[in-house]
Design a protein around this motif. Structure first.
Motif, PDB file in Angstrom:
ATOM      1  N   SER A 169      -3.674  -5.139   0.352  1.00 32.56           N
ATOM      2  CA  SER A 169      -3.362  -4.313  -0.929  1.00 32.56           C
ATOM      3  C   SER A 169      -4.759  -4.387  -1.687  1.00 32.56           C
ATOM      4  O   SER A 169      -5.241  -3.506  -2.178  1.00 32.56           O
ATOM      5  CB  SER A 169      -2.171  -4.810  -1.504  1.00 32.56           C
ATOM      6  OG  SER A 169      -2.236  -6.121  -1.854  1.00 32.56           O
ATOM      7  N   VAL A 224       0.802  -1.172  -0.025  1.00 32.46           N
ATOM      8  CA  VAL A 224      -0.063   0.167  -0.163  1.00 32.46           C
ATOM      9  C   VAL A 224       0.691   1.488  -0.120  1.00 32.46           C
ATOM     10  O   VAL A 224       0.515   2.102  -0.510  1.00 32.46           O
ATOM     11  CB  VAL A 224      -0.990  -0.162   1.223  1.00 32.46           C
ATOM     12  CG1 VAL A 224      -1.612   1.339   1.289  1.00 32.46           C
ATOM     13  CG2 VAL A 224      -1.901  -0.969   1.099  1.00 32.46           C
ATOM     14  N   TYR A 278      -7.544  -2.207  -0.026  1.00 34.17           N
ATOM     15  CA  TYR A 278      -7.023  -0.912  -0.366  1.00 34.17           C
ATOM     16  C   TYR A 278      -7.585  -0.521  -1.881  1.00 34.17           C
ATOM     17  O   TYR A 278      -7.810   0.859  -1.869  1.00 34.17           O
ATOM     18  CB  TYR A 278      -5.800  -0.732  -0.284  1.00 34.17           C
ATOM     19  CG  TYR A 278      -5.298   0.629  -0.339  1.00 34.17           C
ATOM     20  CD1 TYR A 278      -5.224   1.578   0.692  1.00 34.17           C
ATOM     21  CD2 TYR A 278      -4.585   1.095  -1.599  1.00 34.17           C
ATOM     22  CE1 TYR A 278      -5.019   3.090   0.323  1.00 34.17           C
ATOM     23  CE2 TYR A 278      -4.169   2.380  -1.927  1.00 34.17           C
ATOM     24  CZ  TYR A 278      -4.377   3.362  -0.655  1.00 34.17           C
ATOM     25  OH  TYR A 278      -3.965   4.439  -1.065  1.00 34.17           O
TER      26      TYR A 278
END
Length: 293
Positions: free
Chosen positions: A259, A18, A262
């Protein structure tokens, strides 16, 4: 116990991805990578300072030991260069699952080189991992990232292959050469910084104009913090004699969960339903590997 450290490493890697995505948006990849190696070396500098203070100028194996660690630096840095460009240009919900295929490659190496054996649950987890890979390749084609036309996709695959080589090499250094985990991490961080510094100087001379401008973001420090924490847990995990590199590598790929969400929640990436099915298969795959261990 080694399973717990593998899970801790996976969480750190998830936030590491991220931080990379945030840092690399419209930014200069080589400079961000150079700063990553700089901060990583600074975080490990207490180990290097203590070594020098005690008169130990290496991993305890002379020039040969330094050569082994320098080779690891070359492998990891090459993987990072490809991976940084890939994560800058690919959606996280595609790049993450590609990176999650690394355990499949590690498995082949672990079986051929180290003679590791898997039980039924672990084999089931690996097969589901293959199914997950197949699904994400189909989704990637729908979003315009096909193997025929996307160099970023090939960079992601190249980074994943080199990452698998690095994982197998770590097992060799820690269990066969019997190097100390902190020694490996601290010295290879230093060598990476030196190599990346030379590479950036060469790039600046060759491409004086046309480079993407560098923009400072605090997430750049986050890259090094989360990666260093993930690596500390990882190296300690591999130093435990019973740890299986094929299983450890698969658990670490659980970082894709962080990830992925996100990318979906913050970046609003496409084809969420299909990717959630693929992610669910990957989750079951990881769960089977953990239960099998």
């Amino acid at each position: 116990m080694w399973i717990l450290f593998a899970i801790m490493s996976a969480v750190g890697l998830g936030f590491y991805d991220v931080m990379k995505k945030i840092s690399l948006k419209d930014n200069n990849v080589p400079i961000v990578l150079l700063l990553n190696t700089l901060f990583g070396t600074l975080l490990m500098s207490p180990v290097l300072v203590e070594c020098v203070a005690q008169g130990q100028y290496g991993p305890g194996f002379g020039l040969a030991g330094h050569g082994l660690i320098a080779l690891k630096s070359v492998i990891v840095l090459s993987s990072w260069i490809l991976g940084y460009f890939a994560i800058k240009h690919l959606p996280l919900t595609i790049q993450g699952p590609i990176n999650a295929s690394r355990p499949v490659m590690v498995l082949v190496g672990a079986l051929l080189i180290f003679g590791e054996k898997l039980n039924l649950l672990q084999w089931a987890g690996i097969l589901l991992g293959f199914a997950s890979l197949f699904m994400i390749s189909k989704v990637g084609s729908q979003e315009g990232f096909s193997l025929k036309h996307s160099k970023w996709l090939w960079m992601s695959i190249g980074a994943t292959c080199l990452g698998a080589v690095s994982a197998l090499y770590d097992k060799y250094l820690l269990n066969y050469v019997q190097m100390e985990p902190l020694m490996v991490q601290s010295w290879y961080s230093l060598y990476q910084l030196l190599m990346m510094g030379i590479a950036v100087l060469i790039l600046r001379r060759v491409h004086r104009q046309g480079n993407t401008p560098f923009r400072w973001r605090w997430a750049i420090i986050g890259i090094s913090v989360f990666l260093t924490g993930a690596d500390l847990a990882y190296f300690y995990c591999l130093s435990i004699p019973d740890a299986m590199i094929s299983v450890v590598s698969m658990i670490r790929r659980g970082s894709v969960l962080i990830s992925f969400f996100y990318g979906v929640i913050i970046l609003h990436e496409k084809n969420v339903r299909t990717k959630l099915v693929d992610l669910s298969i990957l989750l079951v795959s990881l769960l089977l590997l953990i239960l099998g261990s």
